[in-house]
Design an enzyme around this catalytic site. Structure first.
Site, short mmCIF file in Angstrom:
data_model
loop_
_atom_site.label_atom_id
_atom_site.label_comp_id
_atom_site.label_asym_id
_atom_site.label_seq_id
_atom_site.Cartn_x
_atom_site.Cartn_y
_atom_site.Cartn_z
NE ARG A 72 -3.57 -2.44 2.50
CZ ARG A 72 -4.59 -2.85 1.74
NH1 ARG A 72 -4.99 -2.07 0.75
NH2 ARG A 72 -5.19 -4.00 1.96
CG ASP A 129 -14.94 -4.28 -2.64
OD1 ASP A 129 -14.19 -4.73 -3.55
OD2 ASP A 129 -14.50 -3.66 -1.66
NE ARG A 171 -12.76 -0.77 3.54
CZ ARG A 171 -11.69 -0.61 2.78
NH1 ARG A 171 -10.48 -0.67 3.30
NH2 ARG A 171 -11.81 -0.42 1.48
#
Length: 319
Positions: A72, A129, A171
């Protein structure tokens, strides 16, 4: 294009290696060069780039994780970081980029495209998602991992007359919890898309006990609350004792299923076809069993489709 790059970014998902393999081999089949960018956007800014040959992606289709590694990178969210990446791409003679990852990875790809550097996104995330595609790479494998865990935990729940809360990833999207809950026969499924009533859950558990059912399984997506938080709520508000199992990162690993391998191969190849015809700013997806391409803007402007009918069915079958 004569030379393209490929990177994986964000959380790893089973099938990423199959997608990388497809990108490399499809490109080489069409006499293109392929550069592998290691450690995502962080590696891109640092110039951690190596040309890939056929043998570099041999024997990886069955492996989980990502051969290109992932990371990340907060710096890449800023224009300065993005320009650093473009500088490295130009230095290597890379004309287009395939980005395999989730929502955050797509945002980086869109930013590069808007700066004049063509990118194509391939959806690699277990959360399923990404708007615009029915399924993402890694979802099926993670789902089967969760179901296997539910089956094992149910054996213990049955043996000891216990109720278990199983916390799964998800999430902002409850697909993993919903599909696993329905396939695993869970008595209750909690997802971010639907508010819940703790008394309704308690009533469901109590009704089960009245008809002689002494064990139960509750699936909760991490985006709703943690398993421990739910455990405390059930104890404090309904005087129901439960045990908690947090599956955690085990859901991301493992050899990808046949479905994920095929999906990743198809999507990776489609990404190369798009770049070959100078179609940047696109995301690859699958809709009604057909591999499609659509604008990045559709990903961010659209809404992920949550299957309300399946959710309703999970409730009806868990009475």
């Amino acid at each position: 294009m004569k030379k393209i790059g490929v990177l994986t970014s964000g959380g790893d998902s089973p099938g990423m290696n199959a997608a990388v393999r497809a990108v490399v081999r499809k490109a080489i089949y069409h006499d293109m060069q392929v550069a592998g960018i290691f450690h995502g956007y962080q590696g891109l800014m640092e110039g951690n780039i190596k040309e890939l040959e056929l043998g570099d992606v041999g024997d990886i289709i069955q492996r989980g994780g990502t051969k290109l590694y992932s990371a990340r990178c907060l710096e890449f969210k800023e224009k300065e970081g993005q320009l650093k990446g473009i500088e490295q791409l130009k230095k290597q003679g890379i004309e287009g980029l395939v980005v395999i990852g989730g929502d955050g990875s797509y945002r980086g790809a869109l930013a590069l495209t808007n700066l004049g550097y063509p990118c194509v996104g391939v959806p690699g995330t277990i959360d399923n998602d990404i708007s615009g595609t029915d399924y993402t790479i890694g979802f099926d494998t993670a789902l089967n991992t969760v179901i296997d865990s539910i089956d094992k935990i149910r054996d213990t729940a049955t043996s000891h007359d216990r109720s278990f809360i199983i916390e799964v990833m998800g999430r902002d999207a409850g697909d993993l919890a919903l599909w696993a809950g329905l396939a695993g026969g869970a008595e209750t499924v909690l997802v971010p898309e639907d508010p819940f009533d703790i008394q309704e859950i308690a009533g469901r558990l109590k009704r089960g006990r009245l008809r002689g059912k002494k064990h139960s399984i509750i699936i909760v997506a991490e985006g709703v609350m943690s398993g421990q938080e739910l455990q405390q709520k059930l104890l404090q508000e309904a005087d129901i004792e439960t045990h908690v199992s947090v599956l955690g990162h085990i859901q991301r690993g493992g050899s990808p299923t046949a479905r994920d391998r095929v999906l990743a191969s198809q999507m990776g190849a489609k990404a190369v076809e798009l770049l070959r015809t100078n179609q940047g700013g696109k995301a690859v997806g699958i809709r009604n069993r057909e591999i499609v391409a659509y604008d990045f803007n559709e990903v961010f402007e659209g809404v992920h489709h949550f299957d309300e009918e399946m959710y309703k069915l999970s409730k009806e079958l868990s009475i």
